[in-house]
Design an enzyme around this catalytic site. Structure first.
Site, PDB file in Angstrom:
ATOM      1  N   SER A 199      43.533  49.187  43.909  1.00  0.00           N
ATOM      2  CA  SER A 199      43.804  47.766  43.702  1.00  0.00           C
ATOM      3  C   SER A 199      44.162  47.412  42.263  1.00  0.00           C
ATOM      4  CB  SER A 199      42.604  46.923  44.131  1.00  0.00           C
ATOM      5  OG  SER A 199      41.461  47.294  43.389  1.00  0.00           O
ATOM      6  N   ASP A 239      37.887  38.284  39.847  1.00  0.00           N
ATOM      7  CA  ASP A 239      36.969  38.321  40.994  1.00  0.00           C
ATOM      8  C   ASP A 239      35.835  39.290  40.666  1.00  0.00           C
ATOM      9  OD1 ASP A 239      38.005  40.869  41.417  1.00  0.00           O
ATOM     10  OD2 ASP A 239      39.261  40.292  43.119  1.00  0.00           O
ATOM     11  N   HIS A 241      37.985  42.752  39.609  1.00  0.00           N
ATOM     12  CA  HIS A 241      39.254  42.825  38.876  1.00  0.00           C
ATOM     13  C   HIS A 241      39.328  41.856  37.699  1.00  0.00           C
ATOM     14  CE1 HIS A 241      39.936  44.081  43.093  1.00  0.00           C
ATOM     15  NE2 HIS A 241      40.455  45.116  42.467  1.00  0.00           N
TER      16      HIS A 241
END
Ligand SMILES: *[C@@H]1O[C@H](CO)[C@@H](O)[C@H](O)[C@H]1NC(C)=O
Ligand SMILES: *[C@@H]1O[C@H](CO)[C@@H](O)[C@H](O)[C@H]1NC(C)=O
Length: 359
Positions: free
Chosen positions: A43, A334, A337
């Site tokens: 990610s 978040d 991240h």
């Protein structure tokens, strides 16, 4: 997708540093320092592949992307640009290599590279399978398919030079620990973090050798971040203690050390290979522990989906809790991240670490 290059100064700096080594690439209208960027991993660099598969780990809904160029969610796990986007900006790209599973990854767009990264994937294919992400071995299969497509678009000779001169980026390992190892009682029992690290690094070694065999020569790999400082990790394993979880950070450091020494060996074994392990750990640790030095206000929870501290979820879930009004003040977007603003701080250091790859 057209984007503005807002980093002309950095491009200029790179041009000066690289001097005459620069080759002008005509794959796109502008001058780029490498012909293409080809990305694998998780990610940290997924630009939308997970939009096209069935998995829980998606970022294709608001408020993801709210500060992106288009102000739309794209599948990037951030409010804005990723470090890989900023790297592309700095190298002179005016459009970003497309997520391989998206319809944009076709025709001439393939000339500037593509992106195979999938959120919640890791070095360990079992991590990705557990999370219904795209395993690294499958990403490699896609890469081989990409090469065939590229040869059709560019002609085989030009394709070969694109493959050789492209910058390859690999980001993985976070999900192997946070979404697999620490949660898997079986894995925990049969291997120590040290042994699991060695297992992951062996996969990494095979992956690099395979990529080299396919023609890649410039490979940048991100180290593990300070996993014990991620808000989600603190919620899951920190039992409300303040500060980072040092045991988990020690595991990450140990992994990074192995990556460093493995990269040195790979350089010796594979003639012409340039490989750099980008040290993400230290700059991110500094950001989390001295946020105000870099103009940040909050570093212990993400901007999105965090609410009252105890509800930090792995990813942003605006239904569970609110989103802050100004993500620029937050180190984390978040539970895992970084915000775009923090990505910029990180990108500035990583780009300098990566100059060796371009020469
Ligand atoms: C890996 O090498 C980099 C660059 O030489 C260094 O900054 C970093 O501290 C090293 N990491 C570890 C864990 O040894
Ligand atoms: C958001 O925060 C940053 C950093 O504190 C500040 O420079 C900026 O003006 C803020 N933006 C808004 C819209 O308040």
């Amino acid at each position: 997708m057209g984007i503005h290059n807002n980093k002309p100064a950095l491009v200029l700096l790179l041009l000066v540093l690289l001097g005459s080594a620069i080759r002008l690439n005509s794959a796109q209208d502008s001058t780029t320092l490498v012909p293409a960027i080809i990305t694998f991993g998780d990610s940290a660099s997924d630009v939308g592949n997970n939009d096209y598969i069935i998995t829980l780990f998606k970022a294709n809904y608001p408020p993801y992307g709210r500060d992106f160029v288009t102000h739309q969610p794209t599948g990037r796990f951030c409010n804005g640009k990723l470090v890989t986007d900023m790297t592309a900006d700095a190298l002179g790209f005016t459009t970003y290599p497309a997520a391989y599973l998206s319809p944009e990854a076709s025709g001439k767009n393939l000339l500037i590279g593509t992106n195979f990264a999938s959120a919640a994937a890791g070095y360990d294919d079992k991590t990705a399978i557990l999370n219904h992400a795209i395993p690294l071995s499958k990403q490699m299969q896609y890469y081989k398919e990409y090469k065939t497509k590229l040869a059709k678009v560019a002609g085989s000779q030009k394709a070969e030079s694109i493959i050789k001169d492209a910058l390859y980026i690999l980001s993985a390992g976070t999900a192997d620990f946070l979404q697999n190892y620490y949660f898997n009682p079986y894995l925990n029992k049969i291997s120590t973090p040290h042994q699991y690290s060695s297992y992951l690094v062996r996969i990494f070694t095979r992956f690099v050798k395979d990529l080299y065999g396919q023609g890649a020569r410039r490979i940048g790999v991100t180290s593990l971040p300070p996993l014990g400082c991620l808000p989600a990790a603190k919620t899951m394993f920190g039992f409300h203690k303040s500060g980072c979880i040092s045991k988990i950070n020690r595991d990450a450091k140990q992994f990074n050390k192995k990556m460093n020494s493995t990269a040195i060996q790979l350089r010796k074994q594979l003639p012409g290979l340039k490989i750099v392990i980008f040290d993400v750990f230290q700059p991110m640790y500094d950001l989390v522990n001295s946020p105000s030095d870099h103009g940040f206000v909050v570093a212990n929870q993400g901007c999105c989906g965090t609410g009252k501290g105890e509800t930090t979820s792995l990813f942003c879930n605006p239904k569970l809790a609110g989103t802050c009004s100004n993500a620029t003040e937050y180190v984390f977007w978040d539970g895992i991240h970084l915000s775009q603003a923090a990505n910029q701080v990180l990108a500035d250091t990583l780009i300098m670490q990566g100059i060796y790859l371009l020469g």
